[in-house]
Motif scaffolding. Structure first.
Motif, PDB file in Angstrom:
ATOM      1  N   LYS A   5       0.876  -1.099   0.002  1.00 56.16           N
ATOM      2  CA  LYS A   5      -0.043   0.063  -0.091  1.00 56.16           C
ATOM      3  C   LYS A   5       0.807   1.324   0.213  1.00 56.16           C
ATOM      4  N   PRO A   6       0.552   2.040  -0.872  1.00 56.61           N
ATOM      5  CA  PRO A   6       1.405   3.421  -1.029  1.00 56.61           C
ATOM      6  C   PRO A   6       1.025   4.400   0.057  1.00 56.61           C
ATOM      7  N   PRO A   7       1.735   5.268   0.483  1.00 52.74           N
ATOM      8  CA  PRO A   7       1.665   6.359   1.366  1.00 52.74           C
ATOM      9  C   PRO A   7       0.369   7.290   1.015  1.00 52.74           C
ATOM     10  N   THR A   8      -0.220   8.026   1.944  1.00 54.92           N
ATOM     11  CA  THR A   8      -1.216   8.903   1.717  1.00 54.92           C
ATOM     12  C   THR A   8      -0.936   9.943   1.020  1.00 54.92           C
ATOM     13  N   ALA A  26       7.605   8.701   4.249  1.00 57.00           N
ATOM     14  CA  ALA A  26       6.576   7.577   4.058  1.00 57.00           C
ATOM     15  C   ALA A  26       7.004   6.866   2.631  1.00 57.00           C
ATOM     16  N   TYR A  27       7.108   8.113   1.771  1.00 54.45           N
ATOM     17  CA  TYR A  27       7.390   7.512   0.218  1.00 54.45           C
ATOM     18  C   TYR A  27       8.771   6.836   0.082  1.00 54.45           C
ATOM     19  N   ASP A  28       9.929   7.377   0.535  1.00 57.86           N
ATOM     20  CA  ASP A  28      11.174   6.660   0.785  1.00 57.86           C
ATOM     21  C   ASP A  28      11.111   5.281   1.117  1.00 57.86           C
ATOM     22  N   ILE A  29      10.213   5.151   2.482  1.00 62.43           N
ATOM     23  CA  ILE A  29      10.104   3.888   2.606  1.00 62.43           C
ATOM     24  C   ILE A  29       9.489   2.928   1.807  1.00 62.43           C
ATOM     25  N   GLU A  31       9.017   3.305  -1.718  1.00 62.08           N
ATOM     26  CA  GLU A  31      10.088   3.395  -2.814  1.00 62.08           C
ATOM     27  C   GLU A  31      10.949   2.103  -2.785  1.00 62.08           C
ATOM     28  N   VAL A  32      11.570   1.870  -1.574  1.00 56.04           N
ATOM     29  CA  VAL A  32      12.557   0.794  -1.353  1.00 56.04           C
ATOM     30  C   VAL A  32      11.748  -0.476  -1.037  1.00 56.04           C
ATOM     31  N   ALA A  33      10.646  -0.487  -0.242  1.00 56.58           N
ATOM     32  CA  ALA A  33      10.119  -1.844  -0.091  1.00 56.58           C
ATOM     33  C   ALA A  33       9.432  -2.113  -1.175  1.00 56.58           C
ATOM     34  N   ALA A  34       8.895  -1.483  -2.293  1.00 61.70           N
ATOM     35  CA  ALA A  34       8.304  -1.973  -3.302  1.00 61.70           C
ATOM     36  C   ALA A  34       9.276  -2.103  -4.604  1.00 61.70           C
ATOM     37  N   LYS A  35      10.372  -1.668  -4.198  1.00 66.34           N
ATOM     38  CA  LYS A  35      11.593  -2.110  -5.282  1.00 66.34           C
ATOM     39  C   LYS A  35      11.565  -1.167  -6.574  1.00 66.34           C
ATOM     40  N   ILE A  36      10.650   0.063  -6.157  1.00 64.73           N
ATOM     41  CA  ILE A  36      10.430   1.083  -7.333  1.00 64.73           C
ATOM     42  C   ILE A  36      11.910   1.703  -7.687  1.00 64.73           C
ATOM     43  N   ASP A  37      12.900   1.889  -6.520  1.00 61.62           N
ATOM     44  CA  ASP A  37      13.958   2.499  -6.808  1.00 61.62           C
ATOM     45  C   ASP A  37      14.960   2.028  -7.964  1.00 61.62           C
ATOM     46  N   LYS A  38      14.611   0.782  -7.983  1.00 60.75           N
ATOM     47  CA  LYS A  38      15.044  -0.062  -9.177  1.00 60.75           C
ATOM     48  C   LYS A  38      15.127   0.337 -10.611  1.00 60.75           C
ATOM     49  N   ASN A  47       6.053   7.828 -10.805  1.00 65.41           N
ATOM     50  CA  ASN A  47       5.289   6.896  -9.776  1.00 65.41           C
ATOM     51  C   ASN A  47       5.213   7.949  -8.597  1.00 65.41           C
ATOM     52  N   PHE A  48       6.410   8.742  -8.241  1.00 62.55           N
ATOM     53  CA  PHE A  48       6.110   9.682  -7.022  1.00 62.55           C
ATOM     54  C   PHE A  48       5.144  10.671  -7.349  1.00 62.55           C
ATOM     55  N   LEU A  49       5.160  11.237  -8.304  1.00 61.88           N
ATOM     56  CA  LEU A  49       3.764  12.201  -8.776  1.00 61.88           C
ATOM     57  C   LEU A  49       2.595  11.411  -8.615  1.00 61.88           C
ATOM     58  N   HIS A  50       2.301  10.268  -9.257  1.00 61.03           N
ATOM     59  CA  HIS A  50       1.013   9.598  -9.176  1.00 61.03           C
ATOM     60  C   HIS A  50       0.640   9.311  -7.752  1.00 61.03           C
ATOM     61  N   VAL A  51       1.658   8.796  -6.800  1.00 55.07           N
ATOM     62  CA  VAL A  51       1.228   8.522  -5.430  1.00 55.07           C
ATOM     63  C   VAL A  51       0.891   9.743  -4.679  1.00 55.07           C
ATOM     64  N   ALA A  52       1.873  10.810  -4.979  1.00 52.82           N
ATOM     65  CA  ALA A  52       1.601  12.159  -4.037  1.00 52.82           C
ATOM     66  C   ALA A  52       0.059  12.821  -4.495  1.00 52.82           C
ATOM     67  N   GLY A  53      -0.482  12.290  -5.583  1.00 53.58           N
ATOM     68  CA  GLY A  53      -2.005  12.666  -5.743  1.00 53.58           C
ATOM     69  C   GLY A  53      -2.249  13.779  -6.612  1.00 53.58           C
ATOM     70  N   PRO A  54      -3.424  14.057  -6.974  1.00 54.30           N
ATOM     71  CA  PRO A  54      -4.011  15.179  -7.993  1.00 54.30           C
ATOM     72  C   PRO A  54      -3.489  16.411  -7.850  1.00 54.30           C
ATOM     73  N   ALA A  55      -3.757  16.786  -6.201  1.00 53.47           N
ATOM     74  CA  ALA A  55      -3.259  18.213  -5.770  1.00 53.47           C
ATOM     75  C   ALA A  55      -1.848  18.621  -6.253  1.00 53.47           C
ATOM     76  N   VAL A  56      -1.003  17.601  -6.265  1.00 49.52           N
ATOM     77  CA  VAL A  56       0.695  17.708  -6.548  1.00 49.52           C
ATOM     78  C   VAL A  56       0.658  18.022  -7.962  1.00 49.52           C
ATOM     79  N   HIS A  57      -0.169  17.539  -8.812  1.00 48.57           N
ATOM     80  CA  HIS A  57       0.084  17.724 -10.459  1.00 48.57           C
ATOM     81  C   HIS A  57       0.152  19.206 -10.625  1.00 48.57           C
ATOM     82  N   GLY A  58      -0.873  19.909 -10.055  1.00 47.90           N
ATOM     83  CA  GLY A  58      -1.091  21.337 -10.732  1.00 47.90           C
ATOM     84  C   GLY A  58       0.223  22.116 -10.211  1.00 47.90           C
ATOM     85  N   VAL A  59       0.628  21.834  -8.817  1.00 53.44           N
ATOM     86  CA  VAL A  59       2.100  22.470  -8.382  1.00 53.44           C
ATOM     87  C   VAL A  59       3.026  22.056  -9.394  1.00 53.44           C
TER      88      VAL A  59
END
Length: 242
Positions: A5-8, A26-29, A31-38, A47-59
């Motif tokens: 499960k990704p972070p909130t 939370a994301y750093d943990i 990312e490594v646990a899900a092996k995305i850093d590979k 993937n970071f932008l996707h997990v961060a959510g829609p509010a982040v995209h506009g920023v």
């Protein structure tokens, strides 16, 4: 691992600086646990932008990057969000919050120390950080006797201070449990003693009743019988009337 499960999502309401700090950790943990850093750096970034959510995209769309391609690099993106979420960091205020943080009613020492360390991280204490956390623990605990005990120690380390506090907290809980146990025992003994006293009173009343009854029987037996009883009756009447 794919179901991890990704972070909130990152929120831009309330304390944005604290929200960003918590999300990034939370994301750093994650990312490594899900092996995305590979994965490829572009995959990591989006993937970071996707997990961060829609509010982040506009920023994210408002950011201006120095070099072409930086907008697809996670490190560069995080730098931009770091600046966006911490535009006016006030060290004086951050330190004020730290130095006025005392233990709350019923708060466990581990929770208190963890919060102090979190607040100290934004105060830029450098090499003094551990010693200042130690000082804040001693000054912020509610147990006066424990504070005196720590002040008698010659320059205790942060770890030693934490050990003393945990030991004191544990012993206080044990004493409380022992007191409750003893109180229950006293209540039980009190009830038993009360029952014994009640039974004793009842026995005494029965005994006194029997004695009274026996005295009445004796008085009755002393009265003369037959013709002499009339003489006894009139003499008793004369004595009462006289």
């Amino acid at each position: 691992m794919d179901r991890l499960k990704p972070p909130t999502e990152l929120q831009f309401t309330g304390n944005v600086s604290e929200n960003w700090r918590r999300f990034k950790l939370a994301y750093d943990i994650y990312e490594v646990a899900a092996k995305i850093d590979k994965e490829d750096q572009k995959v990591c970034a989006f993937n970071f932008l996707h997990v961060a959510g829609p509010a982040v995209h506009g920023v994210y769309k408002t950011f201006v990057f120095e070099q072409e391609g930086d907008d697809a690099k996670l490190g560069k993106i995080c730098q931009q969000f770091e600046s966006y979420c911490n535009p006016r960091k006030n060290i004086t205020y951050e330190r004020h919050v730290f130095f006025t943080r005392n233990t709350r009613e019923g708060e466990e020492i581990d929770a208190y120390v963890t919060d102090l360390k979190t607040k100290a991280a934004t105060c830029e204490f450098s090499t003094l950080q551990d010693s200042l956390i130690r000082d804040r623990i001693i000054g912020g605990i509610r147990n006066v006797h424990l504070r005196e005990r720590l002040l008698r120690e010659k320059d205790p380390t942060l770890e030693k201070c934490e050990e003393f506090c945990r030991a004191s907290e544990a012993s206080s809980m044990q004493l409380k449990e022992l007191g409750e146990t003893q109180g229950s025992s006293k209540s039980i003994h009190g009830i038993k003693n009360k029952q014994v006293s009640t039974k004793k009173i009842q026995k005494d009343l029965v005994r006194k009743g029997k004695q009274t009854s026996q005295r009445k029987d004796l008085n009755v037996n002393k009265r003369p019988r037959g013709p002499a009883s009339l003489t006894w009756f009139f003499r008793s009447s004369d004595r009462r009337s006289g």
